[in-house]
Write a protein that holds these residues in place. Structure first.
Motif, PDB file in Angstrom:
ATOM      1  N   PHE A 287      43.522  38.279  32.769  1.00 55.35           N
ATOM      2  CA  PHE A 287      43.787  36.910  33.216  1.00 55.35           C
ATOM      3  C   PHE A 287      42.773  36.432  34.257  1.00 55.35           C
ATOM      4  O   PHE A 287      43.065  35.515  35.030  1.00 55.35           O
ATOM      5  CB  PHE A 287      45.204  36.816  33.805  1.00 55.35           C
ATOM      6  CG  PHE A 287      46.293  37.049  32.804  1.00 55.35           C
ATOM      7  CD1 PHE A 287      46.687  36.048  31.940  1.00 55.35           C
ATOM      8  CD2 PHE A 287      46.923  38.288  32.722  1.00 55.35           C
ATOM      9  CE1 PHE A 287      47.692  36.263  31.015  1.00 55.35           C
ATOM     10  CE2 PHE A 287      47.926  38.509  31.797  1.00 55.35           C
ATOM     11  CZ  PHE A 287      48.321  37.500  30.934  1.00 55.35           C
ATOM     12  N   ARG A 288      41.593  37.030  34.245  1.00 54.30           N
ATOM     13  CA  ARG A 288      40.602  36.736  35.283  1.00 54.30           C
ATOM     14  C   ARG A 288      40.274  35.242  35.360  1.00 54.30           C
ATOM     15  O   ARG A 288      40.300  34.638  36.438  1.00 54.30           O
ATOM     16  CB  ARG A 288      39.335  37.537  35.023  1.00 54.30           C
ATOM     17  CG  ARG A 288      38.196  37.267  36.003  1.00 54.30           C
ATOM     18  CD  ARG A 288      37.024  38.184  35.706  1.00 54.30           C
ATOM     19  NE  ARG A 288      36.520  37.982  34.358  1.00 54.30           N
ATOM     20  CZ  ARG A 288      35.593  37.086  34.030  1.00 54.30           C
ATOM     21  NH1 ARG A 288      35.074  36.316  34.966  1.00 54.30           N
ATOM     22  NH2 ARG A 288      35.167  36.971  32.788  1.00 54.30           N
ATOM     23  N   ARG A 289      39.955  34.634  34.246  1.00 53.39           N
ATOM     24  CA  ARG A 289      39.562  33.224  34.260  1.00 53.39           C
ATOM     25  C   ARG A 289      40.702  32.316  34.705  1.00 53.39           C
ATOM     26  O   ARG A 289      40.492  31.356  35.461  1.00 53.39           O
ATOM     27  CB  ARG A 289      39.069  32.812  32.874  1.00 53.39           C
ATOM     28  CG  ARG A 289      37.751  33.464  32.481  1.00 53.39           C
ATOM     29  CD  ARG A 289      37.223  32.900  31.191  1.00 53.39           C
ATOM     30  NE  ARG A 289      35.929  33.461  30.845  1.00 53.39           N
ATOM     31  CZ  ARG A 289      35.228  33.112  29.776  1.00 53.39           C
ATOM     32  NH1 ARG A 289      35.701  32.189  28.949  1.00 53.39           N
ATOM     33  NH2 ARG A 289      34.055  33.682  29.545  1.00 53.39           N
ATOM     34  N   ALA A 290      41.907  32.610  34.240  1.00 50.62           N
ATOM     35  CA  ALA A 290      43.052  31.791  34.634  1.00 50.62           C
ATOM     36  C   ALA A 290      43.349  31.936  36.126  1.00 50.62           C
ATOM     37  O   ALA A 290      43.673  30.957  36.807  1.00 50.62           O
ATOM     38  CB  ALA A 290      44.276  32.172  33.812  1.00 50.62           C
ATOM     39  N   LEU A 291      43.218  33.146  36.653  1.00 54.41           N
ATOM     40  CA  LEU A 291      43.454  33.361  38.083  1.00 54.41           C
ATOM     41  C   LEU A 291      42.439  32.605  38.923  1.00 54.41           C
ATOM     42  O   LEU A 291      42.789  31.979  39.933  1.00 54.41           O
ATOM     43  CB  LEU A 291      43.395  34.864  38.394  1.00 54.41           C
ATOM     44  CG  LEU A 291      44.591  35.701  37.933  1.00 54.41           C
ATOM     45  CD1 LEU A 291      44.263  37.182  38.048  1.00 54.41           C
ATOM     46  CD2 LEU A 291      45.829  35.369  38.760  1.00 54.41           C
ATOM     47  N   ILE A 292      41.174  32.661  38.516  1.00 50.99           N
ATOM     48  CA  ILE A 292      40.130  31.952  39.258  1.00 50.99           C
ATOM     49  C   ILE A 292      40.343  30.443  39.168  1.00 50.99           C
ATOM     50  O   ILE A 292      40.224  29.717  40.165  1.00 50.99           O
ATOM     51  CB  ILE A 292      38.735  32.340  38.736  1.00 50.99           C
ATOM     52  CG1 ILE A 292      38.456  33.815  39.022  1.00 50.99           C
ATOM     53  CG2 ILE A 292      37.649  31.468  39.376  1.00 50.99           C
ATOM     54  CD1 ILE A 292      37.170  34.330  38.424  1.00 50.99           C
ATOM     55  N   ALA A 293      40.694  29.955  37.972  1.00 51.22           N
ATOM     56  CA  ALA A 293      40.916  28.524  37.790  1.00 51.22           C
ATOM     57  C   ALA A 293      42.075  28.031  38.647  1.00 51.22           C
ATOM     58  O   ALA A 293      42.009  26.942  39.228  1.00 51.22           O
ATOM     59  CB  ALA A 293      41.188  28.220  36.320  1.00 51.22           C
ATOM     60  N   GLU A 294      43.129  28.847  38.758  1.00 51.79           N
ATOM     61  CA  GLU A 294      44.267  28.410  39.563  1.00 51.79           C
ATOM     62  C   GLU A 294      43.918  28.382  41.047  1.00 51.79           C
ATOM     63  O   GLU A 294      44.435  27.563  41.798  1.00 51.79           O
ATOM     64  CB  GLU A 294      45.473  29.321  39.333  1.00 51.79           C
ATOM     65  CG  GLU A 294      46.739  28.691  39.873  1.00 51.79           C
ATOM     66  CD  GLU A 294      47.947  29.586  39.743  1.00 51.79           C
ATOM     67  OE1 GLU A 294      49.058  29.055  39.766  1.00 51.79           O
ATOM     68  OE2 GLU A 294      47.787  30.801  39.650  1.00 51.79           O
ATOM     69  N   CYS A 295      43.038  29.278  41.471  1.00 50.05           N
ATOM     70  CA  CYS A 295      42.582  29.243  42.868  1.00 50.05           C
ATOM     71  C   CYS A 295      41.811  27.959  43.155  1.00 50.05           C
ATOM     72  O   CYS A 295      41.946  27.353  44.227  1.00 50.05           O
ATOM     73  CB  CYS A 295      41.693  30.449  43.172  1.00 50.05           C
ATOM     74  SG  CYS A 295      42.573  32.010  43.231  1.00 50.05           S
TER      75      CYS A 295
END
Length: 288
Positions: free
Chosen positions: A157-165
């Motif tokens: 979920f790396r991209r989703a985690l970064i996007a949510e940040c």
């Protein structure tokens, strides 16, 4: 040099187990701490660390200092506090930071009272501050499993985690992963706090999560680089803290966190984005 730095880990099994547990905690909790910091939720992590205490205390009251009951109790208590504080902030006028503070203060008080009802002051100190030098095979297995789950989940979920940040509203508008990723991340926070509880206790388990991540912020801009630096700082703090504990008869958990705190202080001063760099006068190369 060999006697001071290497011999303690070669000669004593308890030092080897403590080092292995602390290293796995650093590798798993470091990246979680980076995302906590980027989300401006560092104090939420501290609150969650206190929130697991009633569950761990319930396991202690029923089964004593047994790993599985205290772990399950900590997971349940952490989930209840996270969901309860989130529900209060969404269904009432109170903000999430205030509701989280209220929940964690209540949880901390209830947990201390529960431990005191059956245990001694030594048991209370064990629950609050941990015993990293007394880690056994079961505890190491739990810590290793949590670290593996954490790294795997964060890679997926790396991209989703970064996007949510960066922009949680945008993520929710373009993807259905917004809310699920938030709760998955909170689950990783609780998992790592429960794993850290075995070694560092409820009061210090968040230390290897937040301090290395905060220090890494002064050395890098990219999320991936910050995660790697946070893990490296956690590893160095674990090794140096255990050595300080061994040579100077210091409590091992606090010694590890103090080592991480020293790394943070050094990063604040001399990091690539630290005070000395920021305050250094910039020379101009313009031609008059």
């Amino acid at each position: 040099m060999h006697e001071a730095l290497v011999a303690p880990f070669l000669e004593f099994g308890f030092m080897q187990r403590a080092l292995l547990g602390a290293l796995m905690l650093s590798i798993g909790a470091g990246p979680v701490g980076v995302f906590l910091m980027l989300r401006r939720m560092s104090l939420t992590g501290d609150a969650m660390a206190h929130a697991i205490l009633p569950g761990a205390a319930a396991g202690f009251l029923l089964y004593g200092l047994e790993l599985v009951p205290m772990t399950i109790g900590g997971l349940v208590a952490g989930a209840v506090v996270a969901l309860g504080a989130g529900a209060v902030s969404r269904l009432t006028v109170q903000k999430e930071d205030a509701s989280m503070a209220a929940f964690y203060l209540i949880a901390l008080s209830v947990g201390v009272v529960m431990v005191s009802m059956r245990g001694s002051s030594i048991d209370l100190m064990h629950v609050l501050f941990g015993t990293v030098l007394a880690l056994n095979g079961d505890a190491l297995t739990l810590i290793g499993l949590v670290a593996a789950i954490t790294l795997t989940t964060m890679l997926v979920f790396r991209r989703a985690l970064i996007a949510e940040c960066l922009d949680p509203l945008f993520l929710r508008s373009v993807s259905r992963l917004g809310s699920p990723v938030h709760f998955i991340f909170l689950g990783l926070v609780v998992l790592n706090l429960v794993a850290g509880f075995q070694a560092l206790g409820t009061l210090l388990s968040v230390g290897l999560m937040v301090l290395p991540a905060a220090a890494a912020r002064f050395w890098a801009n990219r999320v991936e680089t910050m995660c790697l630096i946070a893990m490296a700082i956690g590893v160095l703090a674990s090794v140096s803290g255990l050595l300080l504990s061994y040579h100077f008869s210091l409590p091992s958990g606090p010694a590890i966190i103090l080592s991480a705190g020293l790394a943070y202080a050094v990063s604040v001063l001399v990091g690539a984005r630290g005070l000395l760099t920021t305050l250094r006068p910039h020379t101009s190369h313009r031609i008059a």
